[in-house]
Design a protein around this motif. Structure first.
Motif, PDB file in Angstrom:
ATOM      1  N   PRO A   8       0.807  -1.226   0.000  1.00  0.00           N
ATOM      2  CA  PRO A   8       0.000   0.000   0.000  1.00  0.00           C
ATOM      3  C   PRO A   8       0.847   1.286   0.000  1.00  0.00           C
ATOM      4  CG  PRO A   8      -0.546  -1.427   1.881  1.00  0.00           C
ATOM      5  CD  PRO A   8       0.569  -2.061   1.161  1.00  0.00           C
ATOM      6  N   SER A   9       0.356   2.258  -0.758  1.00  0.00           N
ATOM      7  CA  SER A   9       1.030   3.575  -0.749  1.00  0.00           C
ATOM      8  C   SER A   9      -0.074   4.621  -0.796  1.00  0.00           C
ATOM      9  CB  SER A   9       1.948   3.719  -1.952  1.00  0.00           C
ATOM     10  OG  SER A   9       1.186   3.740  -3.128  1.00  0.00           O
ATOM     11  N   GLY A  10       0.309   5.852  -0.651  1.00  0.00           N
ATOM     12  CA  GLY A  10      -0.674   6.949  -0.662  1.00  0.00           C
ATOM     13  C   GLY A  10      -0.047   8.185  -0.025  1.00  0.00           C
ATOM     14  N   TYR A  11      -0.867   9.051   0.502  1.00  0.00           N
ATOM     15  CA  TYR A  11      -0.265  10.215   1.168  1.00  0.00           C
ATOM     16  C   TYR A  11      -1.147  10.716   2.294  1.00  0.00           C
ATOM     17  CZ  TYR A  11      -3.216  12.606  -2.323  1.00  0.00           C
ATOM     18  OH  TYR A  11      -4.254  13.006  -3.094  1.00  0.00           O
ATOM     19  N   VAL A  12      -0.437  11.352   3.252  1.00  0.00           N
ATOM     20  CA  VAL A  12      -1.107  11.944   4.410  1.00  0.00           C
ATOM     21  C   VAL A  12      -1.200  13.445   4.136  1.00  0.00           C
ATOM     22  CG1 VAL A  12      -0.942  12.361   6.883  1.00  0.00           C
ATOM     23  CG2 VAL A  12      -0.084  10.218   5.930  1.00  0.00           C
ATOM     24  N   VAL A  13      -2.379  14.017   4.264  1.00  0.00           N
ATOM     25  CA  VAL A  13      -2.524  15.467   4.088  1.00  0.00           C
ATOM     26  C   VAL A  13      -2.827  16.066   5.457  1.00  0.00           C
ATOM     27  CG1 VAL A  13      -3.712  17.293   2.844  1.00  0.00           C
ATOM     28  CG2 VAL A  13      -3.511  15.031   1.843  1.00  0.00           C
ATOM     29  N   MET A  14      -2.016  17.053   5.827  1.00  0.00           N
ATOM     30  CA  MET A  14      -2.211  17.705   7.127  1.00  0.00           C
ATOM     31  C   MET A  14      -2.771  19.106   6.900  1.00  0.00           C
ATOM     32  SD  MET A  14      -1.210  15.675   9.571  1.00  0.00           S
ATOM     33  CE  MET A  14      -1.208  16.861  10.891  1.00  0.00           C
ATOM     34  N   PHE A  15      -3.718  19.491   7.730  1.00  0.00           N
ATOM     35  CA  PHE A  15      -4.334  20.825   7.648  1.00  0.00           C
ATOM     36  C   PHE A  15      -4.092  21.560   8.970  1.00  0.00           C
ATOM     37  CE2 PHE A  15      -6.944  20.293   3.849  1.00  0.00           C
ATOM     38  CZ  PHE A  15      -6.930  18.930   3.691  1.00  0.00           C
ATOM     39  N   GLN A  16      -3.580  22.707   8.869  1.00  0.00           N
ATOM     40  CA  GLN A  16      -3.405  23.528  10.096  1.00  0.00           C
ATOM     41  C   GLN A  16      -4.286  24.763   9.953  1.00  0.00           C
ATOM     42  OE1 GLN A  16      -1.312  23.558  13.124  1.00  0.00           O
ATOM     43  NE2 GLN A  16      -2.756  25.269  13.398  1.00  0.00           N
ATOM     44  N   SER A  17      -5.194  24.939  10.912  1.00  0.00           N
ATOM     45  CA  SER A  17      -6.080  26.117  10.846  1.00  0.00           C
ATOM     46  C   SER A  17      -5.249  27.398  10.981  1.00  0.00           C
ATOM     47  CB  SER A  17      -7.090  26.032  11.980  1.00  0.00           C
ATOM     48  OG  SER A  17      -7.656  27.309  12.166  1.00  0.00           O
ATOM     49  N   THR A  18      -5.580  28.402  10.162  1.00  0.00           N
ATOM     50  CA  THR A  18      -4.812  29.668  10.232  1.00  0.00           C
ATOM     51  C   THR A  18      -5.411  30.608  11.267  1.00  0.00           C
ATOM     52  OG1 THR A  18      -6.142  30.468   8.412  1.00  0.00           O
ATOM     53  CG2 THR A  18      -3.972  29.613   7.856  1.00  0.00           C
ATOM     54  N   ARG A  19      -6.429  30.112  12.003  1.00  0.00           N
ATOM     55  CA  ARG A  19      -7.103  31.021  12.942  1.00  0.00           C
ATOM     56  C   ARG A  19      -6.145  31.570  14.009  1.00  0.00           C
ATOM     57  NH1 ARG A  19     -11.036  28.388  15.905  1.00  0.00           N
ATOM     58  NH2 ARG A  19     -11.427  27.230  14.012  1.00  0.00           N
ATOM     59  N   SER A  20      -5.225  30.685  14.492  1.00  0.00           N
ATOM     60  CA  SER A  20      -4.328  31.164  15.560  1.00  0.00           C
ATOM     61  C   SER A  20      -3.404  32.273  15.044  1.00  0.00           C
ATOM     62  CB  SER A  20      -3.515  30.002  16.120  1.00  0.00           C
ATOM     63  OG  SER A  20      -2.547  29.617  15.178  1.00  0.00           O
ATOM     64  N   ILE A  21      -2.983  32.140  13.776  1.00  0.00           N
ATOM     65  CA  ILE A  21      -2.147  33.221  13.208  1.00  0.00           C
ATOM     66  C   ILE A  21      -2.969  34.501  13.084  1.00  0.00           C
ATOM     67  CG2 ILE A  21      -0.748  33.932  11.237  1.00  0.00           C
ATOM     68  CD1 ILE A  21      -0.148  31.047  10.671  1.00  0.00           C
ATOM     69  N   GLU A  22      -4.214  34.333  12.643  1.00  0.00           N
ATOM     70  CA  GLU A  22      -5.066  35.517  12.503  1.00  0.00           C
ATOM     71  C   GLU A  22      -5.303  36.181  13.858  1.00  0.00           C
ATOM     72  OE1 GLU A  22      -8.283  33.866  10.343  1.00  0.00           O
ATOM     73  OE2 GLU A  22      -7.205  34.107   8.438  1.00  0.00           O
ATOM     74  N   GLN A  23      -5.474  35.320  14.877  1.00  0.00           N
ATOM     75  CA  GLN A  23      -5.665  35.894  16.221  1.00  0.00           C
ATOM     76  C   GLN A  23      -4.432  36.676  16.655  1.00  0.00           C
ATOM     77  OE1 GLN A  23      -6.665  32.439  18.473  1.00  0.00           O
ATOM     78  NE2 GLN A  23      -8.875  32.711  18.139  1.00  0.00           N
TER      79      GLN A  23
END
Ligand SMILES: Nc1ncnc2c1ncn2[C@@H]1O[C@H](COP(=O)(O)OP(=O)(O)OP(=O)(O)O)[C@@H](O)[C@H]1O
Ligand SMILES: [Mg+2]
Length: 453
Positions: free
Chosen positions: A137-152
């Motif tokens: 098996p192969s594939g990929y992991v996609v990570m999402f980081q919310s930008t809300r903390s930067i906006e805050q």
């Protein structure tokens, strides 16, 4: 009105504004950059971590476990398998994740790294971590980081910097108030004072404002006002004395000319009165000439041209010139001076000086006395002295005899015919040479006038 303080405050304000804005921009940019770098690093680290876990132990439980771990953080994770299907997700209902995934697969998923980094435009920054398991098996992991903390963070920074801006406005206003008190007010006072001066009102009083340039300026103006006031008084007194001086002989002239006009007068009497008139007119002429001399000196229209000459012949010439009048009063005139002694001065002016002193010595000495003129060198200076054994000058009057029109006991000079200008002229001439004049005298014993050049 307070123009200088406004100007200064404006310059100050512009300077501070430039400094503040550049500082704020610099800090703003750097703090946010540091923060986003940190977020990128964190995202990459956890993405890599999940990938490692997957590669070590690829199973549905692991995928579930990973999704569960991120479900409680401000990050999301999506795991895609080799067919491009969703193998697991920390937030199934998030439409933004689904939209973003389409974009991610377009951007390429075979190298590890951040694929969407523009935190200002998207709600998440996104990283991709491909995995490959040896068994298949192969594939990929996609990570999402919310930008809300930067906006805050940005919001907080904006708030703080805004507060700093307002505070500096308040500080600037305080500085403006202090400047106006320390700087503008004394300046305005000085301006008012000089206006008063130019309107002829010399009664000015400026408060002391310290030892700085402003203080110096203020005390200079104060001194100027005092000097002008003194000059004004002096001028008025001088004019009053001149008027008085001229009116006395004029009264005589008018009186005697009326008498001389009488018809019944004998010729010899008329002759006598005419002689008195001629004598008085002469005195007036002398007085006016002296006054003119003095006026010229005040304007410093006369010049001193120094030259070197032998002192002895100079004094002997003067002696010859005045001797007849001294002989009339049986006063002996003595010259004491070394043969080769030389004087550096303007000979014409020096002659005027010595003649005036000799004139006084003659006028204010009794018969059968001696008057001495001497010249010598002492302590690097040329000294010229006129010594008499006449009536002397009272100690309390000695300070004033060099003033214009000042005479010791008015009745005394009426007898002697002085007008009180001689010594004032002498003083001006001596000072024009850069020298000074001193007097030593005691009543009944005599006087010594010393000119030091
Ligand atoms: N050698 C002196 N002995 C005594 N008194 C003097 C002598 N020289 C000056 N004084 C006094 O000082 C006063 C001022 O002198 P100054 O020479 O200025 O005026 P003056 O002799 O009165 O008049 P002017 O010289 O203008 O004809 C005189 O009136 C006189 O009273
Ligand atoms: Mg005189």
């Amino acid at each position: 009105m307070n123009k200088i303080s406004i100007k200064l405050a404006t310059y100050f304000f512009i300077a501070v504004l430039i400094m503040e804005v550049s500082l704020i921009l610099y800090l703003h940019k750097n703090i946010i950059e540091a923060r986003t770098d940190e977020e990128y690093a964190r995202l990459l680290a956890s993405g890599a971590n999940h990938r490692d876990v997957l590669e070590d132990n690829y199973s549905a439980t692991t995928i579930e476990h990973i999704a569960w771990m991120e479900a409680n953080s401000d990050r999301e994770v999506v795991i895609i398998d080799h067919a491009g299907n969703l193998a697991g997700s920390s937030d199934d209902d998030n439409p933004i994740l689904a939209q973003t995934l389409a974009l991610v697969s377009k951007l390429g998923t075979d190298t590890e790294g951040i694929v969407i980094d523009d935190w200002k435009k998207t709600p998440y920054i996104v990283s991709v971590h491909p995995y490959q398991i040896a068994s298949g098996p192969s594939g990929y992991v996609v990570m999402f980081q919310s930008t809300r903390s930067i906006e805050q963070l940005v919001d907080k920074l904006n708030l703080h910097f805004g507060l700093a801006g307002v505070t500096s406005f308040v500080v600037l206003f305080i500085i403006y108030a202090i400047l106006s008190k320390l700087l503008t007010r004394p300046l305005i006072r000085m301006k008012e004072a000089t206006e008063k001066l130019s309107n002829g009102d010399f009664n000015v009083s400026l408060p002391a404002v310290g030892n700085d340039e402003l203080g110096e300026l203020s005390s200079s103006i104060q001194k100027l006002a005092t000097d002008l006031e003194r000059l004004k008084t002096e001028r008025n007194e001088f004019l009053a004395s001149i008027a008085h001086e001229l009116s006395t002989p004029l009264t005589y002239l008018m009186g005697y000319s009326k008498i001389a006009m009488r018809q019944e007068l004998r010729e010899s009497e008329r002759q006598h009165y005419l002689e008195i008139i001629a004598e008085e007119s002469n005195r007036m002429k002398e007085l006016v000439k002296n006054l003119l001399d003095l006026a010229k000196m005040d304007e410093t229209t006369f010049t001193v041209t120094k030259e070197r000459f032998e002192a002895r012949p100079f004094l002997e010439d003067l002696q010859r010139l005045v001797e007849p009048s001294f002989k009339l009063k049986h006063i002996q005139l003595v010259v004491r001076c070394d043969e080769d002694f030389q004087i550096q001065a303007d000979p014409l002016r020096l002659e005027q000086i010595v003649l005036n002193l000799l004139d006084n010595a003659l006028k204010y000495s009794g018969e059968q006395t001696t008057v001495t003129m001497e010249a010598f060198f002492e302590k690097g200076k040329t000294v010229i002295r006129v010594i008499d054994f006449g009536m002397g000058i009272p100690a309390e009057e000695q300070a004033f005899i060099f003033e214009k029109l000042y005479r010791v006991e008015k009745s005394r000079s009426r007898t002697f015919g002085g007008s009180g200008i001689g010594l004032a002229v002498v003083k001006e001439l001596v000072e024009a040479h850069g020298g000074r004049i001193e007097v030593e005298s005691s009543v009944g014993k005599g006087s010594t006038f010393t000119v030091i050049l």
